[in-house]
Structure formats: C-alpha cells, structure tokens
Scaffold this motif. Structure first.
Motif, short mmCIF file in Angstrom:
data_model
loop_
_atom_site.label_atom_id
_atom_site.label_comp_id
_atom_site.label_asym_id
_atom_site.label_seq_id
_atom_site.Cartn_x
_atom_site.Cartn_y
_atom_site.Cartn_z
N UNK A 17 8.76 -19.48 4.41
CA UNK A 17 8.92 -18.11 4.93
C UNK A 17 8.24 -17.11 4.02
N UNK A 18 7.74 -16.05 4.63
CA UNK A 18 7.22 -14.89 3.90
C UNK A 18 8.04 -13.68 4.34
N UNK A 19 8.49 -12.93 3.37
CA UNK A 19 9.30 -11.74 3.66
C UNK A 19 8.49 -10.51 3.26
N UNK A 20 8.19 -9.68 4.25
CA UNK A 20 7.29 -8.55 4.06
C UNK A 20 8.03 -7.22 4.04
N UNK A 21 7.56 -6.35 3.16
CA UNK A 21 7.93 -4.94 3.23
C UNK A 21 7.22 -4.35 4.45
N UNK A 22 7.48 -3.09 4.74
CA UNK A 22 6.83 -2.44 5.88
C UNK A 22 5.72 -1.48 5.42
N UNK A 23 6.08 -0.24 5.10
CA UNK A 23 5.06 0.75 4.77
C UNK A 23 4.22 0.30 3.58
N UNK A 24 2.89 0.32 3.77
CA UNK A 24 1.96 -0.05 2.71
C UNK A 24 1.64 -1.53 2.66
N UNK A 25 2.47 -2.33 3.34
CA UNK A 25 2.30 -3.78 3.32
C UNK A 25 1.82 -4.30 4.67
N UNK A 26 2.49 -3.88 5.75
CA UNK A 26 2.06 -4.30 7.09
C UNK A 26 1.65 -3.11 7.97
N UNK A 27 2.16 -1.93 7.65
CA UNK A 27 1.82 -0.74 8.43
C UNK A 27 1.73 0.46 7.50
N UNK A 28 1.34 1.61 8.05
CA UNK A 28 1.31 2.86 7.29
C UNK A 28 0.56 2.71 5.97
N UNK A 29 -0.73 2.38 6.06
CA UNK A 29 -1.55 2.26 4.85
C UNK A 29 -1.46 3.54 4.03
N UNK A 30 -1.16 3.39 2.75
CA UNK A 30 -1.00 4.54 1.89
C UNK A 30 0.42 5.05 1.79
N UNK A 31 1.30 4.54 2.65
CA UNK A 31 2.75 4.87 2.62
C UNK A 31 2.95 6.38 2.75
N UNK A 32 2.63 6.91 3.91
CA UNK A 32 2.73 8.35 4.11
C UNK A 32 4.01 8.82 4.78
N UNK A 33 4.63 7.99 5.61
CA UNK A 33 5.84 8.43 6.30
C UNK A 33 6.94 8.83 5.31
N UNK A 34 7.27 7.99 4.31
CA UNK A 34 8.31 8.41 3.35
C UNK A 34 7.88 9.61 2.52
N UNK A 35 6.60 9.65 2.12
CA UNK A 35 6.12 10.76 1.30
C UNK A 35 6.24 12.08 2.04
N UNK A 36 5.74 12.13 3.26
CA UNK A 36 5.78 13.36 4.04
C UNK A 36 7.21 13.77 4.36
N UNK A 128 0.33 -22.44 9.17
CA UNK A 128 1.17 -22.80 8.03
C UNK A 128 2.63 -23.05 8.41
N UNK A 129 3.00 -22.77 9.65
CA UNK A 129 4.38 -22.97 10.07
C UNK A 129 5.37 -22.07 9.37
N UNK A 130 4.90 -20.89 8.95
CA UNK A 130 5.71 -19.97 8.16
C UNK A 130 6.54 -19.06 9.07
N UNK A 131 7.80 -18.85 8.71
CA UNK A 131 8.64 -17.86 9.37
C UNK A 131 8.39 -16.50 8.73
#
Length: 279
Positions: A17-36, A128-131
């Motif tokens: 399994x791979x566990x992903x963050x959201x902003x800056x990792x899979x979406x919202x390049x630059x992490x602007x939603x939390x900043x704004x 890879x059969x990864x969750x």
C-alpha cells in the motif's frame, strides 16, 4: 547452542500500500488552498500574514496549524500591535471555527489534480498490485467535498482518513495505522507514506513505513504547475533543491520531484524488501 537463537518472521514480500497526502502530493500543486484560507482568516482579524508564515507549520492538524501561526514571533508582534495583547488560545480556536467554511469556499478552484497523477495511480494498482490510501490535515467535512472533485478527475483512493478521525494527526502515525486497518495491510514495512511536508514524513517514520518526500509540487516550493513551467530553470531548481534538503532532513528515505516518479522508487523498495531489509 540452538537454544540461544529464536526464529523471527521476516517480511520479504512487495509493497502492499501507498498512503498519500493530498495538497502538494496528488492535487493542488504548490499547496494553495490552505495558504489562501489562512491568509483570508487572519486578514479578517486585521493581521495579514505571508504565505511563508502559513507554510512553516504545514502538515499538522488545522487547529494546531493556526495556533502555530499565532505563535510565530512576527505574527504575535503584529497581532499585539493591532489588538493590544498577544493572541490567545481562544483567538486561535475562534479562527479555527471559521476555517471549515473558508476552506470549502476556496477548495474547488485550488484542488486540481497534478498532471499525470491519475495515470500513476492506475499504474501502481495494475503493475504493482498496490492499494491506495490517503491521509490529510483536512477534516471529514472538507474531504467529503474534495473526494467528489478528485473522483471526477479519476482519483479514488481505497481508503480515506482525515485528521478529525484520530486523537492526534501528523506527525503521529495514527492516520497511517487507521489506513492500514481499513486496507487490511501489514506489516508497516509493506507500506509507503508519500507526503510533501515534514510532518507527513515524520508520521511515516514513527509508523515504521518507508517514506517518500515530494519536493517539486509541494509546500516548500509553493508554485503552481503553470508557474513552474514559466519560471527561470535555475531559480526553480534552487527551490526544489532546498525542498529536497528539508524533506531529507525530516527523515525521508527517498525524495522525488512529483508523485509521478514513484513507480521507480517502488521498484527500489521491493528490491530491499526481497532481501528482508526494513526501513
């Protein structure tokens, strides 16, 4: 002599399994939603804050994030000049109480999937059969909105865990463990935590996972994809190099530019796991 030894199970299987963050990792390049969002909230208090001030504590629960911003010496000074006294925990809690509505207002325009990530997720699953798991400093109310938008773009994790589902979020490993329970995955060395913040990397280390930092699209570069495309290459590389250093210093086993570089890292981790090597 044999009684001086004991047999201990050694995991030699692949990444599960791979566990992903959201902003800056899979979406919202630059992490602007939390900043704004936080800039808007502090502006309403009459105390403007810079994007750099918002980004310093990025990766923790939003309540702790707001308190950390209030505790920055320069923010405390400006707050005192405006209100006559330093910000209190009650002030931070009041700001946090407004953060949900503010985030939901800004989320749709600032949560576009990073180019290529959907294809990468499909590759991780098929080759890879990864969750796919997710963890975030966002709350369940915010995720209810965000996951619909992400699914419409083709990204649907197998597990969602938000910061309000655990007693304490990053840098504790709680959200990773809850993902592992929901995904029915073990041991921890069969899991890869992918994050663009030091808090996320530290959480992966505490959990006993492999950790992969995302440098280029993440919080420490702080640029949209279009901004990166038009930026001076040397200046951009300097920012990415600094981000890499921050993530390595936090303990990341690997640091890559974007999540799209992850499959090659999974190959390397699988080679180590086959030899019985742990993170």
């Amino acid at each position: 002599m044999a009684e001086n030894f004991r047999s201990v199970p050694t995991y030699r299987g692949p990444v599960q399994a791979c566990i992903f963050d959201w902003a800056g990792t899979v979406c919202d390049a630059g992490v602007f939603a939390p900043v704004l969002t936080f800039q808007q909230l502090f502006e309403q208090e009459g105390v403007p804050i810079t994007s750099e001030e918002v980004r310093k504590p990025m990766g923790v629960h939003k309540r702790l994030h707001i308190q950390a911003i209030c505790n920055l010496p320069q923010v405390t000074e400006r707050w005192t000049e405006k209100h006559g006294s330093p910000p209190t925990p009650e002030d931070a809690e009041r700001i946090y109480s407004k953060s949900l509505e503010a985030t939901l207002d800004l989320l749709p325009a600032n949560s576009k999937m990073i180019t290529g990530v959907v294809d990468t997720m499909n590759k991780l699953r098929s080759d890879y059969g990864v969750k796919i798991g997710s963890s975030t400093g966002y709350t369940s109310e915010i995720m209810a909105r965000l996951k619909v938008q992400a699914s419409a773009e083709g990204y649907t994790p197998d597990s969602y865990v938000t910061s309000d589902e655990v007693k304490e979020g990053r840098p504790t490993p709680s959200m990773i463990y809850l993902n592992m329970i929901r995904l029915n995955v073990y041991p921890a060395q069969a899991v890869v935590k992918v994050d663009d913040t030091t808090g996320g990397i530290e959480a992966g280390i505490h959990a006993g996972c492999w950790t992969v930092g995302i440098a280029k699209t993440g919080n420490y570069v702080g640029m949209t994809e279009s901004e990166m495309e038009s930026a001076d290459p040397k200046e951009l590389e300097a920012k990415v190099a600094k981000a890499r250093q921050i993530l390595y210093k936090a303990g990341a086993h690997f640091v890559i530019d974007t999540t799209n570089d992850l499959p090659a890292i999974i190959d390397l981790i699988n080679q180590r796991l086959a030899l019985g090597i742990k993170p």
